[in-house]
Motif scaffolding. Structure first.
Motif, PDB file in Angstrom:
ATOM      1  N   ILE A 188       0.814  -1.218   0.000  1.00 17.22           N
ATOM      2  CA  ILE A 188       0.000   0.000   0.000  1.00 17.22           C
ATOM      3  C   ILE A 188       0.850   1.272   0.000  1.00 17.22           C
ATOM      4  N   TRP A 189       1.960   1.269   0.725  1.00 15.89           N
ATOM      5  CA  TRP A 189       2.793   2.467   0.861  1.00 15.89           C
ATOM      6  C   TRP A 189       3.193   3.077  -0.487  1.00 15.89           C
ATOM      7  N   PRO A 190       3.672   2.302  -1.462  1.00 16.96           N
ATOM      8  CA  PRO A 190       4.060   2.921  -2.743  1.00 16.96           C
ATOM      9  C   PRO A 190       2.903   3.628  -3.459  1.00 16.96           C
ATOM     10  N   LEU A 191       1.680   3.189  -3.222  1.00 21.51           N
ATOM     11  CA  LEU A 191       0.535   3.829  -3.864  1.00 21.51           C
ATOM     12  C   LEU A 191       0.283   5.221  -3.290  1.00 21.51           C
ATOM     13  N   PHE A 192       0.561   5.382  -1.996  1.00 23.07           N
ATOM     14  CA  PHE A 192       0.405   6.702  -1.381  1.00 23.07           C
ATOM     15  C   PHE A 192       1.573   7.631  -1.708  1.00 23.07           C
ATOM     16  N   THR A 193       2.773   7.093  -1.828  1.00 24.03           N
ATOM     17  CA  THR A 193       3.917   7.948  -2.143  1.00 24.03           C
ATOM     18  C   THR A 193       3.963   8.319  -3.625  1.00 24.03           C
ATOM     19  N   ASP A 194       3.140   7.653  -4.437  1.00 21.01           N
ATOM     20  CA  ASP A 194       2.988   8.040  -5.841  1.00 21.01           C
ATOM     21  C   ASP A 194       2.015   9.221  -5.869  1.00 21.01           C
ATOM     22  N   PHE A 195       2.482  10.337  -5.356  1.00 17.24           N
ATOM     23  CA  PHE A 195       1.689  11.524  -5.059  1.00 17.24           C
ATOM     24  C   PHE A 195       0.948  12.083  -6.270  1.00 17.24           C
ATOM     25  N   LEU A 196       1.512  11.869  -7.454  1.00 13.11           N
ATOM     26  CA  LEU A 196       0.938  12.460  -8.658  1.00 13.11           C
ATOM     27  C   LEU A 196      -0.139  11.586  -9.301  1.00 13.11           C
ATOM     28  N   ASN A 197      -0.452  10.474  -8.691  1.00 10.14           N
ATOM     29  CA  ASN A 197      -1.453   9.580  -9.268  1.00 10.14           C
ATOM     30  C   ASN A 197      -2.631   9.332  -8.335  1.00 10.14           C
ATOM     31  N   ILE A 198      -2.937  10.292  -7.484  1.00  9.63           N
ATOM     32  CA  ILE A 198      -4.056  10.142  -6.552  1.00  9.63           C
ATOM     33  C   ILE A 198      -5.380   9.985  -7.310  1.00  9.63           C
ATOM     34  N   HIS A 199      -5.456  10.502  -8.520  1.00 13.11           N
ATOM     35  CA  HIS A 199      -6.690  10.388  -9.312  1.00 13.11           C
ATOM     36  C   HIS A 199      -7.045   8.932  -9.631  1.00 13.11           C
ATOM     37  N   LYS A 200      -6.090   8.039  -9.558  1.00  5.52           N
ATOM     38  CA  LYS A 200      -6.367   6.613  -9.776  1.00  5.52           C
ATOM     39  C   LYS A 200      -7.183   6.023  -8.625  1.00  5.52           C
TER      40      LYS A 200
END
Length: 171
Positions: A24-36
């Protein structure tokens, strides 16, 4: 804003039983893809800095109308909302990311939030984690703190459902 009005503070959390902190952590640190992941965010792109690092600024456009599985936003009318947000701090060891809203048309002032992912305790084995989303913000016109907490709780649940489903599709 009146200097004597106390800031709102709140925290919502959700438990995942199938996904680990490391998933889960990498999904939150991918700050520019919150729209996903985040309900109602149509667009997100970088404005400044490196994705996932302190100083990174993103621009998010939020839809005015809720669509399937999105949550209604009482603060919005026909126009779309937007926000510019900056990462303040990232702690990879503690799985914690803190960001602030720099500018927006959603009514948020002095907003700072932290997302923290906590591993499951030993009885659950290696699977599972809890995601906490805490914030401070000046009171928002047209909202109550309780309504904002309910909104955040629903958004976090929907976000994590999307994240976990995407991970299941990879297995």
């Amino acid at each position: 804003m009146d200097q004597n009005v106390a800031k709102w503070e709140g925290k919502v959390s959700a438990r995942l039983v199938k996904s680990t902190v490391d998933q889960i952590w990498p999904l939150f640190t991918d700050f520019l893809n919150i729209h996903k992941w985040f309900p109602g965010v149509e667009t997100c792109y970088g404005v400044h800095g490196n994705n996932g690092e302190p100083g990174c600024i993103r621009f998010c456009k939020v839809s005015a109308t809720a669509s399937n599985n999105d949550v209604a936003r009482p603060e919005m009318d026909e126009a779309s909302g937007w926000a510019k947000e900056r990462i303040i701090a990232v702690d990879h060891d503690e799985h914690s990311l803190t960001y602030q809203i720099l500018e927006n048309n959603l009514g948020f002032e002095s907003y700072v939030a932290t997302v923290k992912i906590i591993p499951a305790s030993g009885e659950d084995g290696p699977r599972g984690c809890t995601v906490e989303w805490s914030f401070t913000v000046d009171p928002i016109e047209g909202w109550t703190l309780d309504a904002l907490l309910r909104h955040y709780d629903q958004c976090l649940q929907l976000t994590l459902n999307k994240m976990e489903a995407s991970l299941e599709n990879l297995e």
